[in-house]
Design an enzyme around this catalytic site. Structure first.
Site, PDB file in Angstrom:
ATOM      1  N   SER A 143       0.845  -1.202   0.000  1.00  0.00           N
ATOM      2  CA  SER A 143       0.000   0.000   0.000  1.00  0.00           C
ATOM      3  C   SER A 143       0.875   1.245   0.000  1.00  0.00           C
ATOM      4  O   SER A 143       2.006   1.214   0.521  1.00  0.00           O
ATOM      5  CB  SER A 143      -0.874   0.021   1.256  1.00  0.00           C
ATOM      6  OG  SER A 143      -1.544   1.263   1.386  1.00  0.00           O
ATOM      7  N   TYR A 156      -0.985  -0.226  10.388  1.00  0.00           N
ATOM      8  CA  TYR A 156      -1.167  -0.769   9.029  1.00  0.00           C
ATOM      9  C   TYR A 156       0.034  -0.386   8.157  1.00  0.00           C
ATOM     10  O   TYR A 156       0.598  -1.218   7.452  1.00  0.00           O
ATOM     11  CB  TYR A 156      -2.458  -0.186   8.454  1.00  0.00           C
ATOM     12  CG  TYR A 156      -2.802  -0.589   7.038  1.00  0.00           C
ATOM     13  CD1 TYR A 156      -3.249  -1.870   6.741  1.00  0.00           C
ATOM     14  CD2 TYR A 156      -2.711   0.336   5.990  1.00  0.00           C
ATOM     15  CE1 TYR A 156      -3.596  -2.226   5.441  1.00  0.00           C
ATOM     16  CE2 TYR A 156      -3.061  -0.007   4.692  1.00  0.00           C
ATOM     17  CZ  TYR A 156      -3.501  -1.284   4.425  1.00  0.00           C
ATOM     18  OH  TYR A 156      -3.847  -1.637   3.134  1.00  0.00           O
TER      19      TYR A 156
HETATM   20  N1  LIG Z   1      -8.955  -0.772  -0.279  1.00  0.00           N
HETATM   21  C1  LIG Z   1      -7.911   0.050  -0.208  1.00  0.00           C
HETATM   22  O1  LIG Z   1      -8.063   1.302  -0.133  1.00  0.00           O
HETATM   23  C2  LIG Z   1      -6.512  -0.485  -0.267  1.00  0.00           C
HETATM   24  C3  LIG Z   1      -5.456   0.416  -0.444  1.00  0.00           C
HETATM   25  C4  LIG Z   1      -4.145  -0.058  -0.504  1.00  0.00           C
HETATM   26  C5  LIG Z   1      -3.912  -1.419  -0.362  1.00  0.00           C
HETATM   27  N2  LIG Z   1      -4.958  -2.283  -0.171  1.00  0.00           N
HETATM   28  C6  LIG Z   1      -4.641  -3.696  -0.007  1.00  0.00           C
HETATM   29  O2  LIG Z   1      -5.271  -4.412  -1.045  1.00  0.00           O
HETATM   30  C7  LIG Z   1      -5.438  -5.773  -0.642  1.00  0.00           C
HETATM   31  C8  LIG Z   1      -6.853  -6.210  -0.978  1.00  0.00           C
HETATM   32  O3  LIG Z   1      -7.773  -5.458  -0.190  1.00  0.00           O
HETATM   33  P1  LIG Z   1      -9.188  -4.973  -0.737  1.00  0.00           P
HETATM   34  O4  LIG Z   1      -9.167  -3.509  -0.812  1.00  0.00           O
HETATM   35  O5  LIG Z   1      -9.542  -5.744  -1.953  1.00  0.00           O
HETATM   36  O6  LIG Z   1     -10.145  -5.317   0.492  1.00  0.00           O
HETATM   37  P2  LIG Z   1     -11.132  -6.526   0.779  1.00  0.00           P
HETATM   38  O7  LIG Z   1     -12.094  -6.690  -0.327  1.00  0.00           O
HETATM   39  O8  LIG Z   1     -11.640  -6.249   2.161  1.00  0.00           O
HETATM   40  O9  LIG Z   1     -10.166  -7.793   0.794  1.00  0.00           O
HETATM   41  C9  LIG Z   1      -9.380  -8.162   1.877  1.00  0.00           C
HETATM   42  C10 LIG Z   1      -9.243  -9.661   1.787  1.00  0.00           C
HETATM   43  O10 LIG Z   1      -8.336 -10.142   2.793  1.00  0.00           O
HETATM   44  C11 LIG Z   1      -8.931 -11.310   3.342  1.00  0.00           C
HETATM   45  N3  LIG Z   1      -8.428 -11.607   4.673  1.00  0.00           N
HETATM   46  C12 LIG Z   1      -8.362 -10.804   5.759  1.00  0.00           C
HETATM   47  N4  LIG Z   1      -7.879 -11.478   6.805  1.00  0.00           N
HETATM   48  C13 LIG Z   1      -7.637 -12.743   6.375  1.00  0.00           C
HETATM   49  C14 LIG Z   1      -7.165 -13.919   7.001  1.00  0.00           C
HETATM   50  N5  LIG Z   1      -6.805 -13.950   8.305  1.00  0.00           N
HETATM   51  N6  LIG Z   1      -7.036 -15.040   6.259  1.00  0.00           N
HETATM   52  C15 LIG Z   1      -7.388 -15.036   4.963  1.00  0.00           C
HETATM   53  N7  LIG Z   1      -7.868 -13.966   4.306  1.00  0.00           N
HETATM   54  C16 LIG Z   1      -7.996 -12.828   5.025  1.00  0.00           C
HETATM   55  C17 LIG Z   1     -10.410 -10.992   3.374  1.00  0.00           C
HETATM   56  O11 LIG Z   1     -11.142 -12.159   3.564  1.00  0.00           O
HETATM   57  P3  LIG Z   1     -12.618 -12.074   4.248  1.00  0.00           P
HETATM   58  O12 LIG Z   1     -13.488 -11.475   3.203  1.00  0.00           O
HETATM   59  O13 LIG Z   1     -12.913 -13.490   4.585  1.00  0.00           O
HETATM   60  O14 LIG Z   1     -12.479 -11.197   5.456  1.00  0.00           O
HETATM   61  C18 LIG Z   1     -10.584 -10.376   1.995  1.00  0.00           C
HETATM   62  O15 LIG Z   1     -10.714 -11.355   1.006  1.00  0.00           O
HETATM   63  C19 LIG Z   1      -5.101  -5.815   0.851  1.00  0.00           C
HETATM   64  O16 LIG Z   1      -3.795  -6.310   1.020  1.00  0.00           O
HETATM   65  C20 LIG Z   1      -5.151  -4.350   1.257  1.00  0.00           C
HETATM   66  O17 LIG Z   1      -4.347  -4.094   2.387  1.00  0.00           O
HETATM   67  C21 LIG Z   1      -6.254  -1.855  -0.128  1.00  0.00           C
END
Ligand SMILES: NC(=O)c1ccc[n+]([C@@H]2O[C@H](COP(=O)([O-])OP(=O)(O)OC[C@H]3O[C@@H](n4cnc5c(N)ncnc54)[C@H](OP(=O)(O)O)[C@@H]3O)[C@@H](O)[C@H]2O)c1
Length: 250
Positions: A143, A156
């Site tokens: 990120s 984070y």
């Molecule tokens: N959204 C943003 O603004 C943003 C910005 C920068 C980086 N990111 C990064 O992008 C990546 C994807 O996030 P996203 O935005 O697509 O959000 P998201 O839709 O909430 O996805 C997060 C995923 O991580 C999974 N997860 C969390 N804890 C876990 C565990 N203990 N074991 C297995 N799976 C787990 C969740 O599973 P469940 O659904 O079962 O909880 C979900 O599938 C992440 O690494 C996040 O940090 C996001």
């Protein structure tokens, strides 16, 4: 790497909104996909969607990434399912509540466990497999928050920044074996992770970011800021002197 139509792609955290969009881009080319997720029903729904969208094979494994023993078993299964892998994308993550992390060491450590420790644990066997195969690509979603510690989300940010350093070293190691290591740095993305937070003009859709992730992997970028405009923004933020930065309320 194998041609895109026959690529063997592992996605950890495949139910993530961003990862599901990246998987769709691979499915459109007929890739073979091995998906892990912690919620079985949602994982099956994502798998069914990808099969309809053209994936030539879809395997799944339920995995909570903090279960270290199971994580090792699932990485082995992912490697053998299609006789090796061309791409491994690690996308799981949580956005912890910074205030709660400040009042509870357990909360802070749990956030580091999911966002940093589990990823290192998954990458250790995967990196050895790829190194031995002398081909392929490891990609991890970190990120822009990892570029500089801010008072509003430094737990984070510390996890993602730690991952950046880890990936830098891994890239340096695996370069000599012909394996690419790709650091993907999204800015704000409209996904369940940011639901309920106020959205400004810098927010991007999961579809835009997921497709950019696919492109960055296929072009073997070392470090991709997504969307691109985060690169100059973060260059400015990283360049601010600490004496000034610490006075800001960010
Ligand atoms: N959204 C943003 O603004 C943003 C910005 C920068 C980086 N990111 C990064 O992008 C990546 C994807 O996030 P996203 O935005 O697509 O959000 P998201 O839709 O909430 O996805 C997060 C995923 O991580 C999974 N997860 C969390 N804890 C876990 C565990 N203990 N074991 C297995 N799976 C787990 C969740 O599973 P469940 O659904 O079962 O909880 C979900 O599938 C992440 O690494 C996040 O940090 C996001």
């Amino acid at each position: 790497m194998q041609p895109e139509a026959t690529r063997r792609v592992l996605i950890v955290g495949a139910t993530s909104a961003i990862a599901a969009e990246t998987a769709r881009a691979y499915a459109a080319y007929g890739a073979r996909l091995f998906l892990t997720g912690r919620n079985p029903e949602r994982l099956q729904a994502v798998a069914a969607d990808l099969a309809v969208r053209g994936a030539s094979a879809v395997e799944t494994a339920v995995l909570d990434v903090t279960d270290r023993r199971r994580a090792g078993e699932v990485m082995d299964a992912a490697w053998t399912a299609f006789g090796g892998l061309d791409v491994a994308l690690l996308a799981h993550g949580v956005l912890p509540d910074q205030a709660r992390c400040q009042s509870s060491a357990e909360e802070a450590v749990a956030a580091l466990e999911v966002n940093f420790v589990s990823t290192v644990a998954l990458l250790t066997p995967l990196a050895n497999r790829f190194e031995e195969a002398r081909a392929g690509c490891i990609a991890v979603i970190t990120s822009v928050a990892g570029d500089r510690g801010r008072q509003s989300n430094y737990v984070y940010g510390a996890a993602k920044g730690g991952l950046d350093r880890f990936l830098e070293g891994l890239r340096n190691r695996l370069f000599h074996s012909g394996v690419a290591v790709i650091t993907l740095k999204p800015g704000f993305v409209d996904t369940p992770m940011t639901a309920g937070r106020p959205q400004g003009p810098l927010f991007a859709s999961a579809r835009r970011v997921g497709r950019a992730v696919h492109r960055a992997i296929e072009r073997r970028r070392d470090v991709a800021y997504i969307p691109w405009f985060w690169r100059p923004i973060m260059a400015v933020i990283r360049g601010l002197p600490e004496a000034a930065f610490k006075r800001l309320r960010l």
